[in-house]
Motif scaffolding. Structure first.
Motif, PDB file in Angstrom:
ATOM      1  N   ASP A  82       0.704  -1.211  -0.001  1.00 41.35           N
ATOM      2  CA  ASP A  82      -0.128  -0.114  -0.025  1.00 41.35           C
ATOM      3  C   ASP A  82       1.030   1.219  -0.032  1.00 41.35           C
ATOM      4  O   ASP A  82       0.468   2.573  -0.204  1.00 41.35           O
ATOM      5  N   ASN A  83       2.248   1.110   0.187  1.00 39.22           N
ATOM      6  CA  ASN A  83       3.151   2.175   0.251  1.00 39.22           C
ATOM      7  C   ASN A  83       3.305   2.742  -1.169  1.00 39.22           C
ATOM      8  O   ASN A  83       3.691   1.906  -2.148  1.00 39.22           O
ATOM      9  N   PRO A  84       2.749   3.800  -1.519  1.00 37.14           N
ATOM     10  CA  PRO A  84       3.032   4.407  -2.960  1.00 37.14           C
ATOM     11  C   PRO A  84       4.452   4.658  -3.444  1.00 37.14           C
ATOM     12  O   PRO A  84       4.608   4.953  -4.583  1.00 37.14           O
ATOM     13  N   ASP A  85       5.544   4.730  -2.357  1.00 39.05           N
ATOM     14  CA  ASP A  85       6.909   4.865  -2.780  1.00 39.05           C
ATOM     15  C   ASP A  85       7.511   3.511  -3.141  1.00 39.05           C
ATOM     16  O   ASP A  85       7.437   2.809  -2.377  1.00 39.05           O
ATOM     17  N   LEU A  86       8.342   3.568  -4.475  1.00 37.60           N
ATOM     18  CA  LEU A  86       8.611   2.120  -4.705  1.00 37.60           C
ATOM     19  C   LEU A  86      10.117   2.652  -5.291  1.00 37.60           C
ATOM     20  O   LEU A  86      10.003   3.119  -6.326  1.00 37.60           O
ATOM     21  N   PRO A  87      11.227   2.145  -4.628  1.00 41.63           N
ATOM     22  CA  PRO A  87      12.329   2.175  -5.076  1.00 41.63           C
ATOM     23  C   PRO A  87      12.733   0.988  -6.072  1.00 41.63           C
ATOM     24  O   PRO A  87      12.694  -0.168  -5.736  1.00 41.63           O
ATOM     25  N   VAL A  88      13.201   1.547  -7.324  1.00 39.73           N
ATOM     26  CA  VAL A  88      13.605   0.594  -8.226  1.00 39.73           C
ATOM     27  C   VAL A  88      15.250   0.588  -7.900  1.00 39.73           C
ATOM     28  O   VAL A  88      15.863   1.415  -8.408  1.00 39.73           O
ATOM     29  N   ARG A  89      15.915  -0.563  -7.623  1.00 37.75           N
ATOM     30  CA  ARG A  89      17.367  -0.619  -7.731  1.00 37.75           C
ATOM     31  C   ARG A  89      17.801  -0.593  -9.348  1.00 37.75           C
ATOM     32  O   ARG A  89      17.390  -1.319 -10.007  1.00 37.75           O
ATOM     33  N   VAL A  90      18.885   0.102  -9.575  1.00 38.43           N
ATOM     34  CA  VAL A  90      19.374   0.340 -10.878  1.00 38.43           C
ATOM     35  C   VAL A  90      20.959   0.240 -10.767  1.00 38.43           C
ATOM     36  O   VAL A  90      21.370   0.680  -9.730  1.00 38.43           O
ATOM     37  N   LYS A  91      21.676  -0.270 -11.781  1.00 36.92           N
ATOM     38  CA  LYS A  91      23.192  -0.209 -11.858  1.00 36.92           C
ATOM     39  C   LYS A  91      23.453  -0.374 -13.411  1.00 36.92           C
ATOM     40  O   LYS A  91      22.631  -0.744 -14.132  1.00 36.92           O
ATOM     41  N   GLY A  92      24.684   0.225 -13.571  1.00 38.84           N
ATOM     42  CA  GLY A  92      25.306   0.051 -14.932  1.00 38.84           C
ATOM     43  C   GLY A  92      26.592  -0.533 -14.624  1.00 38.84           C
ATOM     44  O   GLY A  92      27.500  -0.395 -13.951  1.00 38.84           O
ATOM     45  N   VAL A  93      26.708  -1.686 -15.738  1.00 41.30           N
ATOM     46  CA  VAL A  93      27.957  -2.447 -15.577  1.00 41.30           C
ATOM     47  C   VAL A  93      28.855  -2.457 -17.010  1.00 41.30           C
ATOM     48  O   VAL A  93      28.302  -2.675 -17.807  1.00 41.30           O
ATOM     49  N   ARG A  94      30.133  -2.166 -16.871  1.00 39.75           N
ATOM     50  CA  ARG A  94      31.166  -2.370 -17.880  1.00 39.75           C
ATOM     51  C   ARG A  94      31.168  -3.930 -18.563  1.00 39.75           C
ATOM     52  O   ARG A  94      30.820  -4.570 -17.417  1.00 39.75           O
ATOM     53  N   ASP A  95      31.978  -3.876 -19.535  1.00 36.49           N
ATOM     54  CA  ASP A  95      32.038  -5.351 -19.905  1.00 36.49           C
ATOM     55  C   ASP A  95      32.903  -6.271 -19.116  1.00 36.49           C
ATOM     56  O   ASP A  95      32.835  -7.518 -18.940  1.00 36.49           O
ATOM     57  N   ASP A  96      33.896  -5.498 -18.148  1.00 34.94           N
ATOM     58  CA  ASP A  96      34.608  -6.208 -17.182  1.00 34.94           C
ATOM     59  C   ASP A  96      34.036  -6.611 -15.892  1.00 34.94           C
ATOM     60  O   ASP A  96      34.612  -7.210 -15.069  1.00 34.94           O
ATOM     61  N   GLY A  97      32.742  -6.019 -16.005  1.00 33.26           N
ATOM     62  CA  GLY A  97      31.868  -6.407 -14.707  1.00 33.26           C
ATOM     63  C   GLY A  97      32.028  -5.339 -13.703  1.00 33.26           C
ATOM     64  O   GLY A  97      31.216  -5.528 -12.478  1.00 33.26           O
ATOM     65  N   GLU A  98      32.920  -4.547 -13.893  1.00 32.84           N
ATOM     66  CA  GLU A  98      32.636  -3.327 -12.947  1.00 32.84           C
ATOM     67  C   GLU A  98      31.541  -2.420 -12.937  1.00 32.84           C
ATOM     68  O   GLU A  98      31.035  -2.038 -14.008  1.00 32.84           O
ATOM     69  N   VAL A  99      30.893  -2.143 -11.753  1.00 32.69           N
ATOM     70  CA  VAL A  99      29.797  -1.329 -11.636  1.00 32.69           C
ATOM     71  C   VAL A  99      30.427   0.167 -11.875  1.00 32.69           C
ATOM     72  O   VAL A  99      31.205   0.571 -11.155  1.00 32.69           O
ATOM     73  N   VAL A 100      29.860   0.857 -12.661  1.00 34.72           N
ATOM     74  CA  VAL A 100      29.955   2.243 -13.082  1.00 34.72           C
ATOM     75  C   VAL A 100      29.088   3.479 -12.729  1.00 34.72           C
ATOM     76  O   VAL A 100      29.355   4.579 -12.528  1.00 34.72           O
ATOM     77  N   ILE A 101      27.590   2.829 -12.337  1.00 34.51           N
ATOM     78  CA  ILE A 101      26.982   3.757 -11.952  1.00 34.51           C
ATOM     79  C   ILE A 101      25.701   2.918 -10.968  1.00 34.51           C
ATOM     80  O   ILE A 101      25.510   1.702 -11.398  1.00 34.51           O
ATOM     81  N   GLU A 102      25.267   3.372  -9.963  1.00 31.52           N
ATOM     82  CA  GLU A 102      24.398   2.487  -9.273  1.00 31.52           C
ATOM     83  C   GLU A 102      23.575   3.415  -8.406  1.00 31.52           C
ATOM     84  O   GLU A 102      24.034   4.582  -8.230  1.00 31.52           O
ATOM     85  N   GLY A 103      22.333   3.043  -8.257  1.00 31.12           N
ATOM     86  CA  GLY A 103      21.447   3.737  -7.142  1.00 31.12           C
ATOM     87  C   GLY A 103      20.095   3.274  -7.252  1.00 31.12           C
ATOM     88  O   GLY A 103      19.656   2.142  -7.526  1.00 31.12           O
ATOM     89  N   VAL A 104      19.113   4.180  -6.966  1.00 29.23           N
ATOM     90  CA  VAL A 104      17.799   3.810  -7.011  1.00 29.23           C
ATOM     91  C   VAL A 104      16.975   5.074  -7.888  1.00 29.23           C
ATOM     92  O   VAL A 104      17.173   6.119  -7.763  1.00 29.23           O
ATOM     93  N   ILE A 105      15.933   4.476  -8.601  1.00 30.75           N
ATOM     94  CA  ILE A 105      14.942   5.431  -9.156  1.00 30.75           C
ATOM     95  C   ILE A 105      13.732   5.182  -8.439  1.00 30.75           C
ATOM     96  O   ILE A 105      13.164   4.098  -8.238  1.00 30.75           O
ATOM     97  N   LYS A 106      13.205   6.462  -7.899  1.00 30.11           N
ATOM     98  CA  LYS A 106      12.133   6.496  -6.964  1.00 30.11           C
ATOM     99  C   LYS A 106      10.710   6.453  -8.080  1.00 30.11           C
ATOM    100  O   LYS A 106      10.573   7.493  -8.760  1.00 30.11           O
TER     101      LYS A 106
END
Length: 156
Positions: A122-146
């Protein structure tokens, strides 16, 4: 079944289907086309796409620009939301909290994820986990889109 999931299922059954889907999805929100997203997987609670590293998305140091990365994360989140949200609800993004953690020196795989119970709360706030990963597996960007998820207005 959502229109996006129906389109995904129909197009991915064709030769070059993921490419066709990616082009069609980008027409829904044309700004997404600027990053040339290549969707890899879409299912409830998960979406994945690749941003090709090319000159048009470079910054001054020839890595993928931060805003192009955010655009990819938002496209993945939008696809996830469309295929996951219950039919009696609607969503709209209301914020993004992102950290840039490494240089984006290759194609970047953008991933959006949620848990099933988030969509039935029932909570209208829904955080979506997001990340961007390079070809070598390194995370270059991460966070939450609300997201703001509310019941649809009754039809008159």
């Amino acid at each position: 079944m959502s229109q996006v999931l129906t389109l995904w299922n129909k197009t991915t059954a064709l030769p070059q289907g993921k490419r066709i889907f990616s082009l069609l999805f980008s027409q829904k929100a044309p700004y997404f086309a600027t990053i040339h997203p290549r969707f890899q997987e879409i299912r409830p609670n998960y979406a994945e796409l690749v941003i090709p590293k090319r000159r048009a998305v470079h910054n001054h140091i020839k890595t993928v620009h931060a805003i192009a990365l955010c655009n990819g994360l938002e496209a993945a989140m939008g696809a996830l939301a469309e295929v996951t949200i219950p039919a009696d609800k609607r969503w709209i993004p209301k914020g993004m909290d992102i950290s840039y953690t490494a240089k984006a020196t290759s194609d970047i795989t953008c991933i959006a994820e949620t848990d099933p119970e988030q969509w039935t709360s029932d909570n209208p706030d829904l955080p979506v986990r997001v990340k961007g990963v390079r070809d070598d597996g390194e995370v270059v960007i991460e966070g939450v889109i609300k997201l703001w998820v509310t019941p649809k207005a009754p039809k008159k």
